[in-house]
Design an enzyme around this catalytic site. Structure first.
Site, PDB file in Angstrom:
ATOM      1  N   ARG A  96      31.571 -53.924   6.930  1.00 59.07           N
ATOM      2  CA  ARG A  96      30.465 -54.741   6.413  1.00 59.07           C
ATOM      3  C   ARG A  96      29.563 -53.800   5.636  1.00 59.07           C
ATOM      4  O   ARG A  96      28.992 -52.865   6.208  1.00 59.07           O
ATOM      5  CB  ARG A  96      29.703 -55.405   7.566  1.00 59.07           C
ATOM      6  CG  ARG A  96      28.432 -56.061   7.118  1.00 59.07           C
ATOM      7  CD  ARG A  96      27.834 -56.978   8.152  1.00 59.07           C
ATOM      8  NE  ARG A  96      28.574 -58.219   8.245  1.00 59.07           N
ATOM      9  CZ  ARG A  96      28.109 -59.325   8.813  1.00 59.07           C
ATOM     10  NH1 ARG A  96      26.904 -59.342   9.347  1.00 59.07           N
ATOM     11  NH2 ARG A  96      28.834 -60.428   8.854  1.00 59.07           N
ATOM     12  N   CYS A 131      27.472 -70.815   8.030  1.00 59.09           N
ATOM     13  CA  CYS A 131      28.130 -69.636   8.609  1.00 59.09           C
ATOM     14  C   CYS A 131      27.315 -68.989   9.722  1.00 59.09           C
ATOM     15  O   CYS A 131      27.854 -68.266  10.538  1.00 59.09           O
ATOM     16  CB  CYS A 131      28.436 -68.621   7.512  1.00 59.09           C
ATOM     17  SG  CYS A 131      26.967 -67.872   6.773  1.00 59.09           S
ATOM     18  N   ARG A 141      35.982 -68.129  13.813  1.00 53.60           N
ATOM     19  CA  ARG A 141      36.054 -66.762  13.290  1.00 53.60           C
ATOM     20  C   ARG A 141      37.070 -65.970  14.107  1.00 53.60           C
ATOM     21  O   ARG A 141      37.865 -65.199  13.572  1.00 53.60           O
ATOM     22  CB  ARG A 141      34.674 -66.066  13.365  1.00 53.60           C
ATOM     23  CG  ARG A 141      33.590 -66.662  12.476  1.00 53.60           C
ATOM     24  CD  ARG A 141      33.859 -66.404  11.003  1.00 53.60           C
ATOM     25  NE  ARG A 141      33.994 -64.994  10.694  1.00 53.60           N
ATOM     26  CZ  ARG A 141      32.990 -64.162  10.448  1.00 53.60           C
ATOM     27  NH1 ARG A 141      31.756 -64.616  10.422  1.00 53.60           N
ATOM     28  NH2 ARG A 141      33.209 -62.881  10.170  1.00 53.60           N
ATOM     29  N   GLN A 153      34.799 -65.346   6.650  1.00 51.72           N
ATOM     30  CA  GLN A 153      34.060 -66.579   6.914  1.00 51.72           C
ATOM     31  C   GLN A 153      34.798 -67.781   6.317  1.00 51.72           C
ATOM     32  O   GLN A 153      34.935 -68.827   6.951  1.00 51.72           O
ATOM     33  CB  GLN A 153      32.650 -66.469   6.307  1.00 51.72           C
ATOM     34  CG  GLN A 153      31.780 -67.671   6.619  1.00 51.72           C
ATOM     35  CD  GLN A 153      31.466 -67.780   8.105  1.00 51.72           C
ATOM     36  OE1 GLN A 153      31.038 -66.825   8.725  1.00 51.72           O
ATOM     37  NE2 GLN A 153      31.690 -68.943   8.695  1.00 51.72           N
ATOM     38  N   HIS A 206      32.553 -62.944   1.351  1.00 49.31           N
ATOM     39  CA  HIS A 206      32.695 -63.000   2.818  1.00 49.31           C
ATOM     40  C   HIS A 206      33.996 -63.761   3.147  1.00 49.31           C
ATOM     41  O   HIS A 206      33.970 -64.874   3.666  1.00 49.31           O
ATOM     42  CB  HIS A 206      31.480 -63.705   3.427  1.00 49.31           C
ATOM     43  CG  HIS A 206      31.293 -63.462   4.891  1.00 49.31           C
ATOM     44  ND1 HIS A 206      32.104 -62.627   5.634  1.00 49.31           N
ATOM     45  CD2 HIS A 206      30.372 -63.952   5.770  1.00 49.31           C
ATOM     46  CE1 HIS A 206      31.671 -62.611   6.889  1.00 49.31           C
ATOM     47  NE2 HIS A 206      30.637 -63.412   7.005  1.00 49.31           N
ATOM     48  N   ASP A 264      23.719 -72.063   3.357  1.00 49.30           N
ATOM     49  CA  ASP A 264      23.562 -70.738   3.958  1.00 49.30           C
ATOM     50  C   ASP A 264      22.099 -70.333   3.757  1.00 49.30           C
ATOM     51  O   ASP A 264      21.368 -70.962   2.978  1.00 49.30           O
ATOM     52  CB  ASP A 264      24.529 -69.734   3.274  1.00 49.30           C
ATOM     53  CG  ASP A 264      24.561 -68.369   3.956  1.00 49.30           C
ATOM     54  OD1 ASP A 264      24.022 -68.238   5.075  1.00 49.30           O
ATOM     55  OD2 ASP A 264      25.109 -67.426   3.355  1.00 49.30           O
TER      56      ASP A 264
END
Ligand code: CP
Ligand code: NVA
Length: 304
Positions: free
Chosen positions: A106, A262, A290, A136, A133, A223
């Site tokens: 990340r 998310c 996930r 996700q 991402h 988001d």
């Protein structure tokens, strides 16, 4: 299953059929786990996880997933690696490649994960960069498939910031035949190259009108307005009140529409409590997925 790609940095690396196969495998692994079946497919494999930014879901789901597959995960805060003292990403990547089997990172800047992948002899997965991402999106598509029993032909509305999560979602929709309608304030549009490329495969609509974007949508997604890599919170004023997903906006979508996010969420900003904690919300299944989607991904990347 043999993937053509070594790494997963954006989601665009996956072929359409590969993506669908990962989702199907994830759904199967989830069903098996609920029945108490968990195959040690990654026995003796080690995953190194580098985090430059905070994480709850990504970190816990990858570590738990690796454990369930019989492997081992190392959590490496970027602050505790020699990276902090100036060792290069190239050297870090080459070193890790001699010890472990898989890297998750990340990072702030997408260039950094590209550099990590370029210099590694092992697969690298993007656990969130400023631009994408992909993990996700895998979980999101899996959730949509579970809830709607199909992907192709559905309509998805993205409301708010055309951010990292949105960019990977556009690729995901394009590869699975979902029509995507994105409503952002002016200046917050998703990556134009992603839009251009994806438009060859599906209908990608951009507008500044949430009401138009959600019309007839089967899935409504938003988001946070302020992502981790943003230095300022001033952006919020550009989004409110128009780009908030609330009950009145949800009423304009299909009556059977699901709401996705998310997480982490800011209730009262991008979404109201009424929606995110309401009957149309599938956020907890989305968060759980996930785990399953990434297990299927790791198995596919390691070609086992
Ligand atoms: N959705 C997501 O990636 O959550 P974390 O930031 O908690 O990992
Ligand atoms: N867009 C958000 C997603 C967090 C999982 C961010 O980058 O902070």
């Amino acid at each position: 299953m043999k993937l053509k790609t070594k790494d997963l940095l954006t989601l665009n690396e996956l072929g359409n059929a590969e993506l669908v196969e990962i989702i199907d495998n994830a759904i199967k692994m989830k069903k098996d786990l609920k029945k108490g079946i968990s195959k040690p497919l990654l026995k003796n494999k080690t995953l190194a996880m580098i985090f430059q930014k905070p994480s709850t879901r990504t970190r816990v789901s990858f570590e738990t997933g690796m454990f369930q597959l019989g492997g081992h995960a190392l959590n490496l805060s970027a602050d505790e690696l020699q990276l902090k003292r100036g060792e290069t990403i190239e050297d870090t990547s080459k070193t890790l490649s001699r010890y472990v089997d898989l890297i998750l990172a990340r990072v702030y800047s997408h260039d950094e994960i590209e550099l990590l992948a370029k210099n590694s002899s092992i697969p690298v997965m993007n656990g969130l960069s400023d631009s994408f991402h992909p993990c996700q999106t895998l979980a999101d598509l899996m959730t949509i498939q579970e809830k709607k029993k199909k992907l192709a032909g559905l309509k998805l509305a993205w409301i708010g910031d055309g951010n990292n999560v949105c960019n990977s979602m556009i690729y995901g929709c394009a590869k699975t035949g979902i029509e995507i309608s994105i409503a952002t304030p002016k200046g917050y549009e998703p990556n134009p190259n992603v839009v251009k490329e994806s438009s060859k495969l599906t209908d990608v609509k951009l507008s500044n009108h949430p009401e138009t974007a959600v019309r007839g949508a089967d899935v409504v997604v938003t988001d946070t307005f302020v992502s981790i890599h943003h230095q300022t919170t001033d952006r919020t004023n550009d989004f409110l009140p128009h780009f908030q997903v609330n009950s009145s906006l949800m009423k304009k979508a299909s009556p059977s529409a699901i709401f996705m996010h998310c997480l982490p969420a800011k209730r009262g900003q991008e979404v109201t409590s009424e929606v995110i904690d309401g009957p149309q919300s599938v956020i907890w299944d989305e968060a759980e997925n996930r785990l399953h989607a990434q297990k299927a991904l790791m198995v596919a990347l390691l070609r086992v």
